[in-house]
Design a protein around this motif. Structure first.
Motif: not given
Length: 274
Positions: A6, A10, A33
């Motif tokens: 990530l 993010q 997410g």
């Protein structure tokens, strides 16, 4: 679970999405997410959620990683913060049968987990304790307790340990009941039981979590040390589910018993109305 690392953006967005859902008591249909692929990423998300909270941390909950994921993730346990606003010290009457209410995320994930709660007797700075030499000397008291696992994410546990860590360990309350006198010997002959809506769900040895409660305490100390976290004297460790992780719903009534020393009778209520 994502296999791509990530980005910092993010990670920040995920921490914000999870923490804002909790603050706003907003139920989320699905993990909001990409799911972190490593424990390190997950704890970085958790750090962001902690930073977004205005609550003091009074301790940590310890949970288990399923056996089939321990090799790939590189650990056996997970950690999540216990915030002051969901840390409940029962009165003597409540710890011996008087009914009380526990708020949870109505429509979200809800589970009852009877646990031993350990209180430490001194400040522990990162790297100051070699847990391989034992941690019993760090225990001030051990209590009969309950961890309420609850999250705005409806099916949080289905996404695995890194998702659970990201959402502060799926933690929404540690309830502290009766102190267990002579706990080292007492828990070896004690049984803990959980009933929901009048039905006995499970009974198990109180000391039956993997390698015992001191292994969970050692994990908390080591994991906090790796993250640069100092544990203050009086911090608590909720050491892991004794009878299991029992999913249920708002409105459910439950009884959790630790031998004949503690009986906790409670009803789960909607936290948006409390």
């Amino acid at each position: 679970m994502s296999t791509t690392p990530l980005s910092s953006e993010q990670i920040s967005e995920l921490a914000q999405a999870l923490s804002s859902a909790r603050k706003e008591v907003r139920i989320v249909d699905g993990f909001p997410g990409p799911i972190p692929s490593t424990l390190k990423e997950a704890y970085t998300v958790q750090d962001g959620s902690i930073a977004a909270s205005d609550q003091e941390i009074v301790g940590w909950k310890v949970g288990m990683i399923p056996p089939d994921l321990r090799d790939s993730l590189g650990d056996v346990r997970v950690l999540g913060p216990v915030f002051k606003d969901v840390h409940i010290q029962l009165t003597e009457k409540q710890a011996t049968g008087e009914a009380f209410e526990l708020p949870v995320f109505a429509g979200g994930f809800i589970a009852i987990e009877p646990e031993l709660v350990v209180e430490i007797n001194q400040e522990i700075k990162p790297g100051s304790i070699d847990t391989a030499k034992g941690v019993t000397h760090l225990v001030k008291s051990v209590y009969a307790g309950i961890e309420m696992a609850s999250s705005p994410v409806i099916d949080l546990n289905s996404y695995g340990p890194t998702a659970i860590i990201s959402d502060i360990g799926n933690q929404y309350g540690v309830i502290v009941g009766t102190e267990i006198e002579n706990w080292e010997t007492a828990i070896t002959t004690m049984e803990t039981s959980t009933s929901i809506n009048g039905e006995l769900i499970n009974t198990a040895p109180t000391d039956g979590i993997l390698n015992g409660p001191m292994a969970a305490l050692a994990f908390m100390i080591d994991c906090c040390a790796e993250r640069g976290i100092t544990l203050p004297a009086g911090a608590i460790c909720s050491t892991g589910a004794i009878t299991g992780v029992h999913e249920t719903l708002v409105g459910a009534t439950s009884t959790v018993k630790f031998g004949d020393i503690c009986e906790m009778n409670f009803t789960l209520v909607d936290n948006s109305k409390s």
